[in-house]
Write an enzyme that holds these catalytic residues in place. Sequence first.
Site, short mmCIF file in Angstrom:
data_model
loop_
_atom_site.label_atom_id
_atom_site.label_comp_id
_atom_site.label_asym_id
_atom_site.label_seq_id
_atom_site.Cartn_x
_atom_site.Cartn_y
_atom_site.Cartn_z
N GLY A 137 0.75 -1.24 0.00
CA GLY A 137 0.00 0.00 0.00
C GLY A 137 0.78 1.29 0.00
O GLY A 137 0.20 2.36 -0.22
N GLU B 145 3.80 -6.76 1.72
CA GLU B 145 3.37 -7.11 0.36
C GLU B 145 3.33 -5.88 -0.55
O GLU B 145 2.28 -5.53 -1.08
CB GLU B 145 1.95 -7.71 0.41
CG GLU B 145 1.78 -8.90 1.32
CD GLU B 145 0.31 -9.28 1.52
OE1 GLU B 145 -0.58 -8.45 1.27
OE2 GLU B 145 0.07 -10.41 1.95
N PRO B 146 4.45 -5.21 -0.75
CA PRO B 146 4.42 -4.05 -1.63
C PRO B 146 4.29 -4.48 -3.10
O PRO B 146 4.91 -5.46 -3.52
CB PRO B 146 5.77 -3.38 -1.39
CG PRO B 146 6.68 -4.48 -0.92
CD PRO B 146 5.80 -5.49 -0.23
N TYR C 22 -9.20 5.40 -12.29
CA TYR C 22 -8.94 6.02 -10.98
C TYR C 22 -8.69 7.52 -11.09
O TYR C 22 -8.17 8.12 -10.14
CB TYR C 22 -7.68 5.41 -10.33
CG TYR C 22 -7.62 3.90 -10.28
CD1 TYR C 22 -8.49 3.18 -9.46
CD2 TYR C 22 -6.67 3.21 -11.02
CE1 TYR C 22 -8.40 1.79 -9.40
CE2 TYR C 22 -6.57 1.83 -10.95
CZ TYR C 22 -7.44 1.13 -10.14
OH TYR C 22 -7.34 -0.24 -10.07
N CYS D 129 -13.00 4.29 -28.86
CA CYS D 129 -14.23 5.04 -29.09
C CYS D 129 -15.01 5.29 -27.80
O CYS D 129 -16.12 4.79 -27.61
CB CYS D 129 -15.08 4.29 -30.10
SG CYS D 129 -14.15 4.04 -31.62
#
Length: 421
Positions: free
Chosen positions: A239, A275-276, A318, A346
């Site tokens: 994270g 857990e990067p 995002y 498109c």
Amino acid sequence: MDHFLYKNGALHAEDVPVAEIAAAVGTPFYVYSTATLLRHFKLFDDALEGMDHLVCYAMKAASNQAILKTLGDAGAGMDVVSGGEYMRAKAAGVPGDRIVFSGVGKTADEIRLALTGGIRQFNVESEPEMQVLNAVALELGVVAPITIRVNPDVDAKTHAKIATGKSENKFGIPISRAHEVYAMAGAMKGLDVIGIDVHIGSQLTDLAPFEAAYNKVAELTEELRAQGHNIKRLDLGGGLGIPYERSNEAPPLPSDYGALVKRTLGHLGCEIEIEPGRLIAGNAGLMVSEVIYVKEGEDREFLIIDGAMNDLIRPAMYDAHHDIVPVVEPAAGIEMAKYDVVGPVCESGDTFAKHREMAPMKSGDLVAFRSAGAYGAVMASEYNSRPLIPEVLVNGDQFAVIRARPTFDEMINRDTIPEWL
Ligand SMILES: *Cc1c(COP(=O)(O)O)cnc(C)c1O
């Protein structure tokens, strides 16, 4: 810091001119830097020095086997979230005892695959999953090592689509119910409860939410130990964010993060896993694209490039910012232009940037999207029947295609037309 710099007026990936790769593989494409991947892995590894630890790369960020092998050979473990990722990690030579399995919807088949092929631990996310895992383990005559993912109900202060640690999110079990669920797990013969798992979200640019979550994990560790659980491993998730805009204030460094881990959890004597994903792969990759047209709109100019939302979906999905830089270094003091940078798909959502200040561009020029290494190629699709774009890995002065661009035939021939048609 990354290894994509201008040298003699030309953008390089380590020692290779980006334009040379473009000439060899065609545009658009992704290119990754080995030195940057390894550097980022080492930053985390060093940050946890002094504690028993394993850095498990969250391979959903960028899962090409060449990337996995680069990191795996350096000693990294892998965090996988599907049977496919598990198989990919194994294919890249990562041993099962360095693979942790996360995710809210592990199927019995995926669980069987990992239990048979070897696994470090499952990060269990619910009671029904726990029951299936227990049943599969008993059926296979093995014991599954597990942590239970707790949802600490902290606000990660990141984009809503990548926040995972609030009670409204689907992830983990509410920390308030941990005692009950650990007691259940402890009574299951197919499970060996060894630790706690937490992952509160992605692209965090502040350590405070981590601190809040890890303090809760520390407290829970002591409580569970008091209840007789042998908590010896803490998986702290990933994270940590990266600077997508050079102009931004830089997010905390892995060393700051490591110091926080030691401060909040060091006294417990647990083995630490992190857990990067994004911080290892993000700034280790570019997406390179060619300008097709510069189109005059009514009140703006469009830079129409050959890369599109299907190749790099982060801006559409995002509202993410990527710095877009010319592959030929602009002359100092050149007057800037402003473009809406768009792809050929498109949909109006196929917009990478609006009113972006850039050196004047023309048809045939190359541009590079920075920080595109994570959640780039892995999220690509063939929408609009645009073949998946190639991936290239650079190491010093050499480069290799690590996933080739499919031909139109290869793409089209994946469909089958029924006999009766
Ligand atoms: C996505 C994810 C990660 C990696 O997050 P990054 O922000 O890329 O570091 C780690 N652990 C789990 C469980 C995840 O779902």
